[in-house]
Scaffold this motif. Sequence first.
Motif, PDB file in Angstrom:
ATOM      1  N   ALA A   1      46.951  42.292  29.999  1.00 33.42           N
ATOM      2  CA  ALA A   1      45.596  41.894  30.425  1.00 33.42           C
ATOM      3  C   ALA A   1      45.112  42.777  31.568  1.00 33.42           C
ATOM      4  CB  ALA A   1      45.590  40.420  30.842  1.00 33.42           C
ATOM      5  N   VAL A   2      45.995  43.114  32.509  1.00 33.09           N
ATOM      6  CA  VAL A   2      45.618  43.977  33.640  1.00 33.09           C
ATOM      7  C   VAL A   2      45.258  45.373  33.136  1.00 33.09           C
ATOM      8  CG1 VAL A   2      46.511  45.151  35.695  1.00 33.09           C
ATOM      9  CG2 VAL A   2      46.920  42.704  35.376  1.00 33.09           C
TER      10      VAL A   2
ATOM     11  N   GLY B   1      35.731  39.566  29.758  1.00 30.36           N
ATOM     12  CA  GLY B   1      36.187  40.079  31.048  1.00 30.36           C
ATOM     13  C   GLY B   1      36.757  38.970  31.912  1.00 30.36           C
TER      14      GLY B   1
ATOM     15  N   LEU C   1      34.429  39.936  35.248  1.00 28.66           N
ATOM     16  CA  LEU C   1      35.102  41.148  35.710  1.00 28.66           C
ATOM     17  C   LEU C   1      34.065  41.998  36.445  1.00 28.66           C
ATOM     18  CD1 LEU C   1      37.850  42.562  35.462  1.00 28.66           C
ATOM     19  CD2 LEU C   1      37.006  43.666  33.406  1.00 28.66           C
TER      20      LEU C   1
ATOM     21  N   SER D   1      36.818  43.929  41.205  1.00 32.78           N
ATOM     22  CA  SER D   1      37.970  43.115  40.803  1.00 32.78           C
ATOM     23  C   SER D   1      39.249  43.921  40.986  1.00 32.78           C
ATOM     24  CB  SER D   1      37.848  42.687  39.337  1.00 32.78           C
ATOM     25  OG  SER D   1      36.715  41.889  39.148  1.00 32.78           O
TER      26      SER D   1
ATOM     27  N   THR E   1      32.624  46.067  33.069  1.00 35.67           N
ATOM     28  CA  THR E   1      32.402  45.062  34.112  1.00 35.67           C
ATOM     29  C   THR E   1      30.988  44.510  34.004  1.00 35.67           C
ATOM     30  OG1 THR E   1      31.585  46.707  35.655  1.00 35.67           O
ATOM     31  CG2 THR E   1      33.971  46.285  35.678  1.00 35.67           C
TER      32      THR E   1
ATOM     33  N   LEU F   1      40.165  37.974  30.602  1.00 36.94           N
ATOM     34  CA  LEU F   1      41.221  38.903  31.021  1.00 36.94           C
ATOM     35  C   LEU F   1      41.713  38.562  32.430  1.00 36.94           C
ATOM     36  CD1 LEU F   1      39.806  42.272  29.655  1.00 36.94           C
ATOM     37  CD2 LEU F   1      41.839  41.042  28.835  1.00 36.94           C
ATOM     38  N   ILE F   2      40.793  38.169  33.310  1.00 33.49           N
ATOM     39  CA  ILE F   2      41.183  37.751  34.663  1.00 33.49           C
ATOM     40  C   ILE F   2      42.071  36.507  34.590  1.00 33.49           C
ATOM     41  CG2 ILE F   2      40.361  36.856  36.881  1.00 33.49           C
ATOM     42  CD1 ILE F   2      37.814  38.535  36.442  1.00 33.49           C
TER      43      ILE F   2
ATOM     44  N   PHE G   1      37.912  47.800  30.732  1.00 31.35           N
ATOM     45  CA  PHE G   1      36.940  46.927  30.084  1.00 31.35           C
ATOM     46  C   PHE G   1      35.626  46.984  30.856  1.00 31.35           C
ATOM     47  CE2 PHE G   1      35.205  42.924  28.507  1.00 31.35           C
ATOM     48  CZ  PHE G   1      35.582  42.984  27.182  1.00 31.35           C
TER      49      PHE G   1
ATOM     50  N   CYS H   1      33.431  30.974  32.919  1.00 31.72           N
ATOM     51  CA  CYS H   1      34.286  31.969  33.570  1.00 31.72           C
ATOM     52  C   CYS H   1      34.928  31.327  34.793  1.00 31.72           C
ATOM     53  CB  CYS H   1      33.482  33.206  33.982  1.00 31.72           C
ATOM     54  SG  CYS H   1      33.028  34.255  32.618  1.00 31.72           S
TER      55      CYS H   1
ATOM     56  N   ALA I   1      41.918  45.196  31.368  1.00 29.69           N
ATOM     57  CA  ALA I   1      40.831  44.936  32.315  1.00 29.69           C
ATOM     58  C   ALA I   1      40.418  46.192  33.070  1.00 29.69           C
ATOM     59  CB  ALA I   1      41.244  43.840  33.298  1.00 29.69           C
ATOM     60  N   ARG I   2      41.356  47.089  33.299  1.00 30.77           N
ATOM     61  CA  ARG I   2      41.028  48.331  34.025  1.00 30.77           C
ATOM     62  C   ARG I   2      40.039  49.201  33.261  1.00 30.77           C
ATOM     63  NH1 ARG I   2      47.113  49.736  35.975  1.00 30.77           N
ATOM     64  NH2 ARG I   2      47.160  48.267  37.699  1.00 30.77           N
TER      65      ARG I   2
END
Length: 138
Positions: free
Chosen positions: A83-84, A63, A128, A132, A92, A66-67, A90, A123, A87-88
């Motif tokens: 990645a965005v 996570g 994430l 986020s 958290t 991905l950020i 994935f 990190c 991440a939506r």
Amino acid sequence: MERPHPKPEDPSGGGGIRVIEPPARHVLSRCDTGAVSSWLPRDTKVRAMTMPTERTRALLWAGGFLIELARDKRLPVEVRRRAVVIARHFPTKEDVTDLAFLQPIEAGGPLAPPDEVAWKDDCKYGPLLHGSRFGWPE
């Protein structure tokens, strides 16, 4: 051009689908990770390859990664957008915490609570989180 899939052969010539039963000494099993299904002999013991703390750390690191990908202006826009999008959907840190408490390690749970795992040093922007927010990379 899409190629047609071959039709299963029916030994009776009726054009139907033939069902194959597994041999009696095999059973359909799920591995501990829940990700892989395969035919295994009944006496086979399936063991997870990772520990719950390692799985938790991997989810939190992924996570966070991905950020990093989404914010890295040196990467192509397509990579940052991907990645965005990932991440939506994935898990958290809060999702991992909830999953860890639904089935604790003592009860054979697959994840450890994030507070019991060393992950923070790796990190760059943190894990994430539900809060986020990502702008769409341009």
